[in-house]
Design an enzyme around this catalytic site. Sequence first.
Site, PDB file in Angstrom:
ATOM      1  CB  CYS A 143     -47.186 -19.785  -2.829  1.00  0.00           C
ATOM      2  SG  CYS A 143     -48.777 -20.522  -3.282  1.00  0.00           S
TER       3      CYS A 143
ATOM      4  N   PRO B 254     -39.462 -17.895  -0.003  1.00  0.00           N
ATOM      5  CG  PRO B 254     -37.269 -17.339  -0.588  1.00  0.00           C
ATOM      6  CD  PRO B 254     -38.557 -17.812  -1.181  1.00  0.00           C
ATOM      7  N   GLY B 255     -39.889 -15.443   1.182  1.00  0.00           N
ATOM      8  CA  GLY B 255     -40.274 -14.159   1.755  1.00  0.00           C
ATOM      9  C   GLY B 255     -39.741 -12.936   1.034  1.00  0.00           C
ATOM     10  N   GLY B 256     -39.134 -13.105  -0.126  1.00  0.00           N
ATOM     11  CA  GLY B 256     -38.613 -11.947  -0.846  1.00  0.00           C
ATOM     12  C   GLY B 256     -39.696 -10.980  -1.258  1.00  0.00           C
ATOM     13  CE  LYS B 257     -42.384 -12.991  -6.730  1.00  0.00           C
ATOM     14  NZ  LYS B 257     -41.330 -14.003  -6.509  1.00  0.00           N
TER      15      LYS B 257
ATOM     16  CB  CYS C 226     -40.490 -17.775 -11.886  1.00  0.00           C
ATOM     17  SG  CYS C 226     -40.513 -19.263 -10.858  1.00  0.00           S
TER      18      CYS C 226
END
Length: 474
Positions: free
Chosen positions: A282, A285-288, A402
């Site tokens: 999941c 948008p790719g931050g983690k 979150c």
Amino acid sequence: MTRSFSARHHSAQPAPARDARLSTLRLAPDSLGFALDAAAQAVGAVRAGTALPAALAAVRAKGTAASIALARGAMQDIAYRTLRRLGTADWLMTKLVRKPPPPHVSHLLACALSLLLDESYPAHTVVDQAVNSIGARREMAFARGLVNAVLRTFVRERETLLASAAADPVARWNYPRWWIDAVTRAWPERWEQILTAGNCAGPLTLRVNARRSTVAAYLETLRAADVEAKQIGAHAVQLAAAMPVERIPGFADGIVSVQDAGAQLAAEWLSARDGMRVLDACAAPGGKTGHVLELADVSLVALESDAARAVRIGENLERLNLHAEVRVGDAGAPAMWHDGIPFDRILADVPCSASGIVRRHPDIRWLRRPDDVAALAREQQRIVDALWPLLAPGGELLYATCSIFPEEGEAQAERFERVHKDAVRLDAPGQLAPVSAGATDASSVLPTAGMRAAERTESDIDHDGFFYARFQKR
């Protein structure tokens, strides 16, 4: 039509002929009236079920590039303010308007009332510009008198009205009643603080790319650019005032990314080491994803079920000059995308109610429905149960949401440990409540079984609401 609704102490009448000319006038794009009209359209779309970012994008698409450039900041600010004040604004309209006005008039009144509630503009300016805004629409010009009367009545009777509104939970807290009840049940000693924090706009927090810089060095860069900031986490820097990303020093070059301090704990607690194989399920948008790659040289698979959102993972990694294998697939159906090679680390940042990030996304509270949490909990179970067999013996899975609802947090962690006998629960932050600037203290960490025993520095930072649980496979 003008007889179908009226303001208290005022009967809406057709506008005088000399005022009819206003309906043909175009609002200046840099005027408050123009921004109010645009924000009202966005708020209307949210009421119809559209997420606010998409609603704002749709409104911007209707205008010219020049007009939107002038109005973009104001329309966005008004829309976000309105959704943080929508409970109060709606309550006021039930008291100030005898019959519901047409939708756009209602949305514009909600926006104008929200500005008056926040006292972000002089009252006379808000009233004047709201009247001009509704008058600029030929089909709505008849409502100029109504808008004027409602807003002036609120200004005149503000204290009395707000004292009455405080007795209504939705008007006071600006959440749906079911949401207020759910938070109260979950956190009976903290519910007021949690709801209050969710009504405060979150700060702009950056993540310093550990491959490119250090927090200390980046703070020097900001000082040289006269940007006030402070360190609030291992890689987190909080700016004193928000600014467009294109103006953030080093953003375009991948030195920093925008990411909440609570969200940054995911990669830190995943604890991936060089040479490991990692799955970010999941991932969009790719931050983690980017943060994991900044901290270790790993072989990373970034999985996302939505092909359009998966594209954003690649875009974010390109800015950071990092690489991951992006796959499109359902995390709960590994047979469709998994190659059979186990992972050493799995980050399961599963879909959730997003109840912990409402200070940044105030539309969420109005879009969610009471049965959504139970449905999302079932989806979370499906995903983590499917991902667990993909983990190598000795490997670790970090479960993250979150959310502030226990059904998506501690209850899920306890169920997982009970169902999977080969899962050993390790220390993790547990439930983090949303914390507003100036109100950070140890009470930001809510008591859950998975918290580590050591002193929790996560409680000392300004962050959104998150839940983290960590499991090792025997």
